[in-house]
Design an enzyme around this catalytic site. Structure first.
Site, mmCIF file in Angstrom:
data_model
loop_
_atom_site.group_PDB
_atom_site.id
_atom_site.type_symbol
_atom_site.label_atom_id
_atom_site.label_comp_id
_atom_site.label_asym_id
_atom_site.label_seq_id
_atom_site.Cartn_x
_atom_site.Cartn_y
_atom_site.Cartn_z
ATOM 1 C CE LYS A 179 -1.817 2.541 3.088
ATOM 2 N NZ LYS A 179 -1.577 3.834 2.397
ATOM 3 C CD GLU A 254 14.153 1.444 10.540
ATOM 4 O OE1 GLU A 254 14.420 2.597 10.915
ATOM 5 O OE2 GLU A 254 14.594 0.436 11.099
ATOM 6 C CB CYS A 288 13.054 9.437 8.846
ATOM 7 S SG CYS A 288 14.225 8.732 7.681
ATOM 8 C CD GLU A 394 9.483 12.640 13.004
ATOM 9 O OE1 GLU A 394 8.412 12.028 13.189
ATOM 10 O OE2 GLU A 394 10.342 12.284 12.176
HETATM 11 N N1 LIG Z 1 13.090 5.556 9.667
HETATM 12 C C1 LIG Z 1 12.853 5.630 8.371
HETATM 13 O O1 LIG Z 1 13.467 4.928 7.593
HETATM 14 C C2 LIG Z 1 11.818 6.602 7.835
HETATM 15 C C3 LIG Z 1 11.861 6.960 6.488
HETATM 16 C C4 LIG Z 1 10.904 7.869 6.011
HETATM 17 C C5 LIG Z 1 9.939 8.390 6.865
HETATM 18 N N2 LIG Z 1 9.924 8.041 8.172
HETATM 19 C C6 LIG Z 1 8.948 8.625 9.087
HETATM 20 O O2 LIG Z 1 7.659 8.603 8.482
HETATM 21 C C7 LIG Z 1 6.844 9.687 8.958
HETATM 22 C C8 LIG Z 1 6.265 10.449 7.783
HETATM 23 O O3 LIG Z 1 5.591 9.608 6.914
HETATM 24 P P1 LIG Z 1 3.997 9.493 6.892
HETATM 25 O O4 LIG Z 1 3.381 10.785 7.285
HETATM 26 O O5 LIG Z 1 3.645 8.906 5.558
HETATM 27 O O6 LIG Z 1 3.778 8.426 8.055
HETATM 28 P P2 LIG Z 1 2.422 7.686 8.531
HETATM 29 O O7 LIG Z 1 2.792 6.811 9.662
HETATM 30 O O8 LIG Z 1 1.327 8.651 8.717
HETATM 31 O O9 LIG Z 1 2.006 6.792 7.254
HETATM 32 C C9 LIG Z 1 2.863 5.785 6.749
HETATM 33 C C10 LIG Z 1 2.019 4.731 6.041
HETATM 34 O O10 LIG Z 1 1.216 4.045 7.014
HETATM 35 C C11 LIG Z 1 -0.133 3.999 6.582
HETATM 36 N N3 LIG Z 1 -0.994 3.907 7.776
HETATM 37 C C12 LIG Z 1 -1.531 4.926 8.505
HETATM 38 N N4 LIG Z 1 -2.240 4.418 9.551
HETATM 39 C C13 LIG Z 1 -2.126 3.075 9.483
HETATM 40 C C14 LIG Z 1 -2.600 1.995 10.294
HETATM 41 N N5 LIG Z 1 -3.328 2.214 11.396
HETATM 42 N N6 LIG Z 1 -2.281 0.734 9.943
HETATM 43 C C15 LIG Z 1 -1.505 0.485 8.862
HETATM 44 N N7 LIG Z 1 -1.045 1.464 8.039
HETATM 45 C C16 LIG Z 1 -1.326 2.743 8.355
HETATM 46 C C17 LIG Z 1 -0.291 5.267 5.774
HETATM 47 O O11 LIG Z 1 -1.436 5.193 4.951
HETATM 48 C C18 LIG Z 1 1.036 5.306 5.020
HETATM 49 O O12 LIG Z 1 1.008 4.451 3.899
HETATM 50 C C19 LIG Z 1 7.795 10.550 9.790
HETATM 51 O O13 LIG Z 1 7.601 10.276 11.152
HETATM 52 C C20 LIG Z 1 9.188 10.090 9.334
HETATM 53 O O14 LIG Z 1 10.199 10.331 10.279
HETATM 54 C C21 LIG Z 1 10.831 7.139 8.668
#
Ligand SMILES: NC(=O)c1ccc[n+]([C@@H]2O[C@H](COP(=O)([O-])OP(=O)(O)OC[C@H]3O[C@@H](n4cnc5c(N)ncnc54)[C@H](O)[C@@H]3O)[C@@H](O)[C@H]2O)c1
Length: 511
Positions: A179, A254, A288, A394
């Site tokens: 997804k 992650e 991130c 964050e």
């Molecule tokens: N550590 C790493 O490698 C890394 C890399 C990139 C981004 N990030 C982190 O990601 C965040 C930003 O990304 P975002 O806003 O897309 O994050 P998010 O957690 O809002 O969403 C990530 C994904 O999870 C899905 N999702 C949301 N709720 C869910 C649930 N209850 N069950 C399953 N899936 C669900 C979303 O639709 C999306 O596809 C920041 O906190 C950033 O630091 C971490």
């Protein structure tokens, strides 16, 4: 096949077919720079996820029977497509998530690097030959695919991160249900086209567009053997606790960071200022690994502050498709509000604001982009205190605290480690003892010296500690998450001999 921007509805890719699936709802990809609709997508429901998982489950048997090398051949096709469509896909990344164009293209480059790593790895040894305590035994470890891997990815690396997850899961013999993030479905669409063009067998790769409810339908389903997740700590923790509690299921997550850079009294200030500016404002602070804390020794504090603030006051915010842009917009209006709240929190907690470009002036916003999600740098100094929330949570935006410290590298590292996160950090110093102290004591997964704390190379481990995750969904580490290990021991003699001197004699009642 559907593959359009504009008004045509783009579909899911399930069991080798483009489909509207349930088709009960749709959503749009919106440009963060202009607010315009880029493309329309069908929104995934539980029924769509169910169909995708059924297809993935069905396809596992034949896919795992192929050799590593045959599986990798499909990935090589995609490698060439990523290279051939570099400019086009890089521009889509910039349009959809607002990263400036060199970052948009770098996202695609990182994706083909990961495909190259995973497909190339198919010809490398898999497993270990190990000595046995018993001379006549062979002992070795083999890997087997776990089965169905659910991949859930964030918007900020909409091409690279999906391949961190999927390239390795697929080459190792798993099938995938992916997804993409709801903010970047167009990138998802193009990636699915690449799998389709590569002729991947039906059901091996499936993509369902949609929101968190579709993601949850993937993580909650018992047919999923491993969940690979990259995203926020809130969602990652929810997934880790749900999935981790189920026997036989594994979640590799992650998450975010509250990353810091230490600038010691021995720092080269040219490197310090350059590294800090890149770490603070590249991708509009929405990496991130972006740095929201600059921990600066009192001896160099004033000079560093003056030089850093001068650039932050003027750094180019603008159209992500223009090469002269340094920072694009924030991803969505809700995120602009989140950044506003973090800025306000810092002020409530006593920040002395040094740069406030949160609301850009009209002359700073490019023509025709008035409806974009514009934010600029917000920089403040604050006295370090362990109770300050603004130093722990964050923001995921161009929101940066300057913290002055006295004393030694030990004192700086103590401040650096005082967050619940542990993703990335850097030290700027010409003194190797200080650098080595940071290397050995900073509680992070990604540590840099005399560099920005952003940037990844796919063959290095990528991931954090503490609340930032378990460091799995990347390169070699991801193999652990998508395979099971079998320890094989094989007897080469006619006698049964046991390790630890355990007797193999069978004695009878009458003996
Ligand atoms: N550590 C790493 O490698 C890394 C890399 C990139 C981004 N990030 C982190 O990601 C965040 C930003 O990304 P975002 O806003 O897309 O994050 P998010 O957690 O809002 O969403 C990530 C994904 O999870 C899905 N999702 C949301 N709720 C869910 C649930 N209850 N069950 C399953 N899936 C669900 C979303 O639709 C999306 O596809 C920041 O906190 C950033 O630091 C971490």
């Amino acid at each position: 096949m559907s593959h359009q921007s504009g008004t045509q509805l783009n579909q899911h890719y399930i069991d080798g077919e483009w489909t509207d699936g349930d088709g009960s709802d749709t959503f749009a990809s919106e440009s963060p720079a202009t607010g315009e609709t880029l493309a329309e997508f069908t929104r995934g429901t539980e029924a769509d996820v169910d169909a995708a998982l059924a297809a993935a489950d069905e396809a596992t048997e034949e896919w795992r029977e192929l050799s590593y090398i045959d599986r990798a051949e499909y990935l090589w096709e995609i490698y060439h497509e990523l290279r051939d469509r570099h400019q086009e896909l890089g521009e889509v990344v910039s349009k959809e998530c607002g990263k400036e164009i060199s970052e948009g293209k770098a996202d695609v480059t990182e994706a083909w690097h990961m495909v190259e790593w995973a497909a190339g790895n198919a010809r490398h040894p898999h497993g270990d030959v190990v000595p046995s305590e018993v001379g006549d035994k062979d002992a070795y470890m083999r890997r087997k695919p776990r089965g169905v891997v659910g991949c859930i990815t964030p918007w900020n690396f909409p091409v690279a991160i999906p391949f961190w997850h999927m390239a390795i899961a697929l080459v190792e013999g798993n099938t995938v249900v992916w997804k993409p993030a709801e903010q970047t479905p167009w990138c998802g669409q193009i990636i699915a086209e690449m799998f389709d063009d590569a002729g991947i067998p039906d059901g091996v790769f499936n993509m369902v567009q949609g929101f968190g409810d579709a993601g949850a339908a993937i993580t909650d389903d018992e047919r999923v053997d491993t969940v690979l997740f990259t995203g926020s700590a809130e969602v990652g923790q929810e997934i880790a606790s749900k999935v981790g509690g189920e026997p036989g299921k594994l979640a590799a997550c992650e998450m975010g960071g509250k990353n810091g850079i230490i600038i010691t009294e021995e720092a080269d200030l040219d490197i310090a200022v350059h590294s800090a500016i890149m770490s603070s404002f590249k991708t509009t602070g929405q990496r991130c690994v972006s740095s929201e804390r600059l921990i600066v020794h009192t001896d160099v504090y004033d000079e560093f502050k003056e030089r850093y603030v001068e650039i932050a006051e003027d750094v180019a915010v603008g159209d992500p498709l223009e090469e002269s842009t340094f920072m694009g917009p924030a991803i969505e209006p809700e995120h602009v509000e989140k950044i506003r709240k973090h800025n306000e929190l810092a002020e409530q907690e006593g920040a002395n604001v040094l740069v406030d470009r949160f609301e850009l002036g009209e002359d700073e916003i490019p023509d025709g982009h008035e409806d974009g999600n514009w934010v600029g740098p917000f920089v403040y100094e604050i006295e370090y205190d362990t109770d300050l929330r603004c130093l722990k949570e964050e923001c995921f935006g161009p929101h940066v605290a300057l913290l002055e410290y006295e004393g030694d590298i030990e004192d700086a590292v103590e401040i650096h480690n005082d967050t619940p996160y542990g993703l990335a950090g850097a030290v700027i110093s010409e003194d190797y003892r200080q650098i080595n102290y940071f290397r050995d004591h900073a509680e992070i997964g990604l540590a840099y010296a005399n560099l920005p704390c952003i940037g990844a190379e796919v063959h290095l481990p990528f991931g954090g500690v503490k609340k930032s995750g378990n460091g799995y969904p990347s390169a070699r580490e991801a193999i652990e998450a998508v395979t099971e290990r079998t320890a094989w021991t094989m007897n080469n003699s006619k006698d049964i001999q046991m390790a630890q001197g355990l007797s193999a004699d069978i004695t009878m009642q009458d003996d």
